[in-house]
Design a protein around this motif. Sequence first.
Motif, PDB file in Angstrom:
ATOM      1  N   TYR A 126       0.857  -1.180   0.000  1.00 47.76           N
ATOM      2  CA  TYR A 126       0.000   0.000   0.000  1.00 47.76           C
ATOM      3  C   TYR A 126       0.895   1.233   0.000  1.00 47.76           C
ATOM      4  O   TYR A 126       0.958   2.008   0.956  1.00 47.76           O
ATOM      5  CB  TYR A 126      -0.918  -0.025   1.217  1.00 47.76           C
ATOM      6  N   PHE A 127       1.608   1.423  -1.130  1.00 45.50           N
ATOM      7  CA  PHE A 127       2.662   2.431  -1.188  1.00 45.50           C
ATOM      8  C   PHE A 127       2.130   3.863  -1.169  1.00 45.50           C
ATOM      9  O   PHE A 127       2.771   4.753  -0.599  1.00 45.50           O
ATOM     10  CB  PHE A 127       3.536   2.199  -2.423  1.00 45.50           C
ATOM     11  N   ASP A 128       0.966   4.105  -1.760  1.00 42.34           N
ATOM     12  CA  ASP A 128       0.404   5.457  -1.734  1.00 42.34           C
ATOM     13  C   ASP A 128       0.180   5.926  -0.302  1.00 42.34           C
ATOM     14  O   ASP A 128       0.491   7.068   0.059  1.00 42.34           O
ATOM     15  CB  ASP A 128      -0.921   5.504  -2.507  1.00 42.34           C
ATOM     16  N   LYS A 129      -0.368   5.032   0.518  1.00 35.70           N
ATOM     17  CA  LYS A 129      -0.596   5.371   1.922  1.00 35.70           C
ATOM     18  C   LYS A 129       0.736   5.511   2.671  1.00 35.70           C
ATOM     19  O   LYS A 129       0.859   6.304   3.599  1.00 35.70           O
ATOM     20  CB  LYS A 129      -1.462   4.294   2.594  1.00 35.70           C
ATOM     21  N   SER A 155      13.117  -1.183   0.562  1.00 36.19           N
ATOM     22  CA  SER A 155      13.210  -2.642   0.425  1.00 36.19           C
ATOM     23  C   SER A 155      11.937  -3.223  -0.165  1.00 36.19           C
ATOM     24  O   SER A 155      11.984  -4.154  -0.983  1.00 36.19           O
ATOM     25  CB  SER A 155      13.516  -3.292   1.786  1.00 36.19           C
ATOM     26  N   ARG A 156      10.784  -2.671   0.210  1.00 36.79           N
ATOM     27  CA  ARG A 156       9.511  -3.178  -0.319  1.00 36.79           C
ATOM     28  C   ARG A 156       9.282  -2.735  -1.766  1.00 36.79           C
ATOM     29  O   ARG A 156       8.747  -3.492  -2.575  1.00 36.79           O
ATOM     30  CB  ARG A 156       8.352  -2.721   0.565  1.00 36.79           C
ATOM     31  N   ILE A 157       9.705  -1.515  -2.079  1.00 30.92           N
ATOM     32  CA  ILE A 157       9.572  -1.052  -3.460  1.00 30.92           C
ATOM     33  C   ILE A 157      10.485  -1.867  -4.371  1.00 30.92           C
ATOM     34  O   ILE A 157      10.098  -2.262  -5.475  1.00 30.92           O
ATOM     35  CB  ILE A 157       9.888   0.455  -3.557  1.00 30.92           C
ATOM     36  N   ALA A 158      11.704  -2.162  -3.902  1.00 35.67           N
ATOM     37  CA  ALA A 158      12.635  -2.985  -4.686  1.00 35.67           C
ATOM     38  C   ALA A 158      12.076  -4.385  -4.899  1.00 35.67           C
ATOM     39  O   ALA A 158      12.290  -4.995  -5.949  1.00 35.67           O
ATOM     40  CB  ALA A 158      13.987  -3.058  -3.986  1.00 35.67           C
ATOM     41  N   LYS A 159      11.329  -4.888  -3.904  1.00 34.13           N
ATOM     42  CA  LYS A 159      10.781  -6.242  -4.002  1.00 34.13           C
ATOM     43  C   LYS A 159       9.612  -6.304  -4.984  1.00 34.13           C
ATOM     44  O   LYS A 159       9.496  -7.257  -5.757  1.00 34.13           O
ATOM     45  CB  LYS A 159      10.325  -6.720  -2.621  1.00 34.13           C
ATOM     46  N   TYR A 160       8.746  -5.305  -4.956  1.00 39.29           N
ATOM     47  CA  TYR A 160       7.496  -5.392  -5.704  1.00 39.29           C
ATOM     48  C   TYR A 160       7.427  -4.498  -6.953  1.00 39.29           C
ATOM     49  O   TYR A 160       6.533  -4.669  -7.772  1.00 39.29           O
ATOM     50  CB  TYR A 160       6.314  -5.051  -4.788  1.00 39.29           C
ATOM     51  N   GLN A 161       8.341  -3.535  -7.058  1.00 38.71           N
ATOM     52  CA  GLN A 161       8.288  -2.638  -8.204  1.00 38.71           C
ATOM     53  C   GLN A 161       9.603  -2.687  -8.985  1.00 38.71           C
ATOM     54  O   GLN A 161      10.470  -3.508  -8.699  1.00 38.71           O
ATOM     55  CB  GLN A 161       7.930  -1.218  -7.739  1.00 38.71           C
ATOM     56  N   GLU A 168      13.842   6.119  -8.244  1.00 36.57           N
ATOM     57  CA  GLU A 168      12.990   7.308  -8.164  1.00 36.57           C
ATOM     58  C   GLU A 168      12.547   7.559  -6.718  1.00 36.57           C
ATOM     59  O   GLU A 168      12.502   8.707  -6.257  1.00 36.57           O
ATOM     60  CB  GLU A 168      11.764   7.112  -9.059  1.00 36.57           C
ATOM     61  N   ALA A 169      12.229   6.472  -6.001  1.00 34.86           N
ATOM     62  CA  ALA A 169      11.834   6.603  -4.589  1.00 34.86           C
ATOM     63  C   ALA A 169      12.993   7.149  -3.753  1.00 34.86           C
ATOM     64  O   ALA A 169      12.791   7.991  -2.868  1.00 34.86           O
ATOM     65  CB  ALA A 169      11.385   5.247  -4.051  1.00 34.86           C
ATOM     66  N   PHE A 170      14.205   6.679  -4.027  1.00 34.57           N
ATOM     67  CA  PHE A 170      15.401   7.154  -3.314  1.00 34.57           C
ATOM     68  C   PHE A 170      15.588   8.651  -3.539  1.00 34.57           C
ATOM     69  O   PHE A 170      15.831   9.416  -2.596  1.00 34.57           O
ATOM     70  CB  PHE A 170      16.624   6.370  -3.805  1.00 34.57           C
ATOM     71  N   GLU A 171      15.439   9.091  -4.792  1.00 36.61           N
ATOM     72  CA  GLU A 171      15.596  10.510  -5.118  1.00 36.61           C
ATOM     73  C   GLU A 171      14.479  11.351  -4.485  1.00 36.61           C
ATOM     74  O   GLU A 171      14.717  12.463  -4.005  1.00 36.61           O
ATOM     75  CB  GLU A 171      15.586  10.687  -6.636  1.00 36.61           C
ATOM     76  N   LEU A 191      20.146   1.794   0.065  1.00 37.01           N
ATOM     77  CA  LEU A 191      19.673   1.571  -1.305  1.00 37.01           C
ATOM     78  C   LEU A 191      20.262   0.279  -1.871  1.00 37.01           C
ATOM     79  O   LEU A 191      19.543  -0.529  -2.483  1.00 37.01           O
ATOM     80  CB  LEU A 191      20.062   2.767  -2.182  1.00 37.01           C
ATOM     81  N   LEU A 192      21.543   0.058  -1.662  1.00 35.99           N
ATOM     82  CA  LEU A 192      22.184  -1.171  -2.138  1.00 35.99           C
ATOM     83  C   LEU A 192      21.577  -2.406  -1.477  1.00 35.99           C
ATOM     84  O   LEU A 192      21.311  -3.413  -2.127  1.00 35.99           O
ATOM     85  CB  LEU A 192      23.686  -1.127  -1.835  1.00 35.99           C
ATOM     86  N   ARG A 193      21.348  -2.312  -0.154  1.00 33.77           N
ATOM     87  CA  ARG A 193      20.788  -3.446   0.577  1.00 33.77           C
ATOM     88  C   ARG A 193      19.400  -3.812   0.064  1.00 33.77           C
ATOM     89  O   ARG A 193      19.022  -4.982   0.021  1.00 33.77           O
ATOM     90  CB  ARG A 193      20.718  -3.132   2.076  1.00 33.77           C
ATOM     91  N   ALA A 194      18.622  -2.805  -0.349  1.00 35.87           N
ATOM     92  CA  ALA A 194      17.275  -3.070  -0.870  1.00 35.87           C
ATOM     93  C   ALA A 194      17.331  -4.025  -2.060  1.00 35.87           C
ATOM     94  O   ALA A 194      16.493  -4.924  -2.189  1.00 35.87           O
ATOM     95  CB  ALA A 194      16.598  -1.761  -1.277  1.00 35.87           C
TER      96      ALA A 194
END
Length: 512
Positions: A126-129, A155-161, A168-171, A191-194
């Motif tokens: 539920y990334f928007d929230k 970590s969750r964005i790297a897993k699912y997106q 983009e999320a990092f920036e 970021l690398l660990r993700a």
Amino acid sequence: MVVVISKRIDKFGQVLRVVGQLNYCYWSSSWLHSVSETQDEIETIARIINDHPFPVQPLQPTLKRHISPSILSTTFVENVLGRLFAAHANGLKAYEFFEFCLCHCEYSPTSDAFEKTLHVLARMRYFDKGWELMKKIQQLQPSLLTLKSLSIMLSRIAKYQSYEDTLEAFEKMEQHLFPGKKFGTEEFNILLRAFCTQRQMKEARSVFNKLHSRFPPDTKTMNILLLGFKESGDITAIDLFYHEMVKRGFKLNSVTYSIRIDAYCKKGRLGDALKLFEEMDRVNCLPTIETITTLIHGAGIARNITKARELFNEIFKRNLQPDTGAYNALLSSLIKSRDVKSAAVLMDEMKEKNIEFDHLTFHTMFWGLIRSNDVGGVVELYERMVDNNFLPKARTVVMLMKFFCENHRLDRGLSLWNYLMDKGHCPHCHSLEILVTGLCSRGRVEEAFECSEEMLKRGRHMSELVYQMLKRSLLQLGAEEKLQKLYQMTKRLEMILPPCGQTIGHRIGPDL
């Protein structure tokens, strides 16, 4: 006269000691009573939130009715959120609870409470929230935005997106959510660990090559990449990268050695792992309890129980204290060698020495008993777990549910389901699939329907497989109204929380 005074002083001292003991007993019992009351309140509120019929009814009025602002302490809020996280509660409910707390001036939010809420949301994709919550915290109390919250989201964005979404999320975090903070090597490492934890080494390498000139790498950076190669199971890549670390002049530490030792152990190369263990002593890089625990696991993989025990005793020789992890490693080694009896004795030893059982302790022992077809042993350990009010992790629940249903112990499966529900825990959807399959195959359709209804009421989706099984069974019984009810509940839930992948609602409507 002196003797009389002395006796009076002694007697007065005794009276003071007695009064002191009575006061201590009074305050101790009061404190214990207070702790007990708080624990009960935490359990009650977590269960009310998890059982709430979401999204049919709004949650905020229920929270206002049951929660007095006076109990919104830091510990209380953190513990309720911790229970919701462990119970796999719907992420929006946890968010609603956290927002409710933020509205009261009596409560001062903590990074722990914020991170738990973010984690529940991100885990359910539920990334928007999640972004909404981070933006809100950035405005209210920016100091709560920590490296951990950065890690949770990335970590969750790297897993699912996608790779691009993660960068983009990092920036976005650097430019908009952490505007007063200059990102450095620590943030780069996150970021690398993700990517590395998801075994996305091509992406991790790309990020490293792209950004290492901007964020100078340290030993931790290199260890993260080494860990990524280890997780991907590529021994050759690990060795090559290790030599690259040495060539670049990075200082090797116990983490570096432990990663390489774990890689060799997982490939069954215990001898090579033990050589590294000996090398650590030679270069004065003292092994930690984690290093030895890894080696005990390695001995178990190699089915060398003698070496596993020898390594366990090494912990005491090095004046280290064995923890739950070390005992679990030896327990796992015994189970792998099919010595379930010795494993049971080891669990008794843990209890005697006040070494706490964790989810891995129970899971390992259940696995050993199931593999040896010891139905009585599984039931006995299950009852012991329930008596201790222990909540197992999802994979243990799935394993037990499968065992009970395959061994004609459906009542035990239902007992496990009800135990988790009573504790405010919403089981994994795969557990529901196994239970519904077992119940429907034996004509217990009403119970299968009730379990599925409970899942939906708590704001969790059931799978297409579960629905199709129930559809066939309910239509055979002429219970179309129950099928219609499931359809309506699913549609309402999808309006608030769309499931991952294809939805169920649009596929079941025309058949009703």
